[in-house]
Design an enzyme around this catalytic site. Structure first.
Site, PDB file in Angstrom:
ATOM      1  N   PHE A 138      12.886   4.547  -6.559  1.00 17.91           N
ATOM      2  CA  PHE A 138      12.720   5.990  -6.385  1.00 17.91           C
ATOM      3  C   PHE A 138      12.324   6.246  -4.941  1.00 17.91           C
ATOM      4  CE2 PHE A 138      10.406   9.976  -6.277  1.00 17.91           C
ATOM      5  CZ  PHE A 138      11.228  10.814  -7.026  1.00 17.91           C
ATOM      6  N   ASP A 223       9.861   1.450   1.865  1.00 15.38           N
ATOM      7  CA  ASP A 223       9.349   2.719   1.347  1.00 15.38           C
ATOM      8  C   ASP A 223       7.935   2.458   0.841  1.00 15.38           C
ATOM      9  OD1 ASP A 223       8.561   4.872  -0.196  1.00 15.38           O
ATOM     10  OD2 ASP A 223      10.487   5.125  -1.199  1.00 15.38           O
ATOM     11  N   LYS A 252       1.840  10.464   0.479  1.00 17.30           N
ATOM     12  CA  LYS A 252       0.866  10.409  -0.608  1.00 17.30           C
ATOM     13  C   LYS A 252      -0.565  10.185  -0.105  1.00 17.30           C
ATOM     14  CE  LYS A 252       3.954   9.306  -4.488  1.00 17.30           C
ATOM     15  NZ  LYS A 252       3.668  10.458  -5.348  1.00 17.30           N
TER      16      LYS A 252
END
Length: 404
Positions: A138, A223, A252
């Protein structure tokens, strides 16, 4: 006229792409939240691995208030001091030489993918455009990132999607070799698959990806949107593996709750993101940069990073104790404070059913796909909150088993 929103207002006024829980939190402090009725919850969800220092941490609140009285936003027509300080700190603490700031993880990954292709064009020509990523990965919700992500459900119905993207199997180096060629411009990989089920990469897998990229003049893109800024026990997860990427993305935990993202790259690679090739209106705004710098400096200390490993062990011990009694988990895995508990075949695909039961008991948790219960709490969550939260989780699981 006073107005108190209700959960039904979500269904009336907001697009139906989310299905939030029935409670509406209105206040938070540390690892605890309170809803409109004053009910208290322990937060193991952490805003999906975002609230790295919990709720309303004084270090972040002070940074927000101080910068809020000075300067919020200028756009990329000007630079600002907080953005430059944040970029300097990221360069000093990582492999990178250059930093691009944006507003989210999806934006950071979009920039990374565009940079990888631009670099390939600049150095090898337009035919070197293939991107390899992994099934169940993702990388965001833009059309490009959702196409690179290895979960077709997120791209179905939005076609035609960008081409030149191939998916190998995570932790399977042979599957990558079968797709790799001189037309490959980049491999994008999560050091630990988050939405794919809290699945850590094998060290030899990431080392093999580095070697394949070197052999084929391709870039290795990590990522670290979910794994970065202390989440896995080191500032970035690549440090745990001893494998250095060419490009890394972060978000995040970087903002501790304030929307911000970053793409980090080596000097040689970053040159291809030349003037005018990419941009972000809100990226690198002074307010977000000031909060992110405060979060980064607080987290990047031995006390916090070493405490993450200690908390990881406590989470694991508590989950294993619960599982010995109730037998609902097949495997407990993860790194640092990104922890997943995979359901047994008996409860296949039912991890989400635990969440509303946990809410009833005063606990907020997550899932990572249909089969993994996920926990991504504050990196400084008190040990007493872990123990109490696990007691609440056990009561929820008792209900879950009784209803099954």
């Amino acid at each position: 006229m006073s107005y108190t929103p209700t959960r039904s207002d979500f269904d009336q006024y907001m697009t139906p792409n989310y299905s939030p829980q029935q409670v509406i939190p209105v206040r938070g402090e540390g690892s605890r939240l309170w809803d409109q009725k004053g009910k208290e919850y322990i937060d193991f969800a952490g805003g999906i691995a975002v609230n790295s220092l919990g709720h309303c941490h004084p270090v972040l609140v002070n940074a927000l208030k101080e910068q809020g009285d000075k300067l919020w936003h200028l756009s990329n027509i000007y630079t600002n001091e907080p953005a430059l300080k944040l970029a300097k700190k990221l360069v000093e603490r990582t492999f990178a030489d250059k930093v691009y700031l944006c507003s989210s993880g999806g934006e950071a990954n979009e920039a990374a993918l565009k940079l990888a292709r631009r670099y390939a064009v600049d150095h090898f020509g337009e035919k070197k455009d293939k991107i390899i990523s992994f099934s169940q990965s993702f990388h965001g919700r833009t059309l490009f990132t959702v196409s690179v992500g290895g979960q077709p459900k997120y791209s179905q119905g939005f076609g035609p999607v960008p081409g030149g993207i191939m998916h190998a199997e995570y932790n399977d180096l042979d599957s990558v070799r079968a797709l790799m060629g001189d037309d490959t411009c980049a491999i994008m990989v999560e050091p630990l698959q988050g939405e794919g089920g809290i699945l850590p990469a094998k060290p030899e897998f990431l080392k093999g990806l580095r070697e394949l990229c070197d052999q084929h003049n391709a870039l290795l893109v990590f990522d670290e949107v979910q794994t970065g800024v202390g989440r896995c026990g080191t500032l970035y997860a690549y440090e745990r593996y001893g494998v250095t990427p060419d490009i890394l993305t972060s978000a995040k935990s970087l903002g501790g709750g304030f929307p911000i993202g970053a793409m980090l790259a080596t000097d040689n690679v970053a040159k291809s993101l030349a003037f005018g090739t990419h941009g972000s209106t809100y990226g690198g705004n002074a307010l977000g940069s000031a909060v992110a710098l405060a979060a980064l400096e607080f987290i990047d200390t031995p006390e916090v990073l070493e405490g993450i490993e200690k908390r990881h062990e406590l989470f694991r011990e508590q989950l294993e104790t619960i599982n010995r009694k109730h037998g609902v988990f097949q495997e407990i895995r993860g790194m640092g404070l990104l922890i997943g508990a995979q359901m047994t075949p008996q409860y296949e695909g039912r991890a989400k059913d635990i969440l509303p039961l946990a809410i009833e008991e005063g606990l907020m948790a997550l899932v990572a796909g249909p089969n993994v219960l996920r926990m991504a709490p504050s990196l400084v969550i008190p040990e007493s909150d872990i123990v109490e939260g696990m007691a609440r989780l056990e009561r929820a699981i008792e209900k879950f088993v009784a209803q099954a």
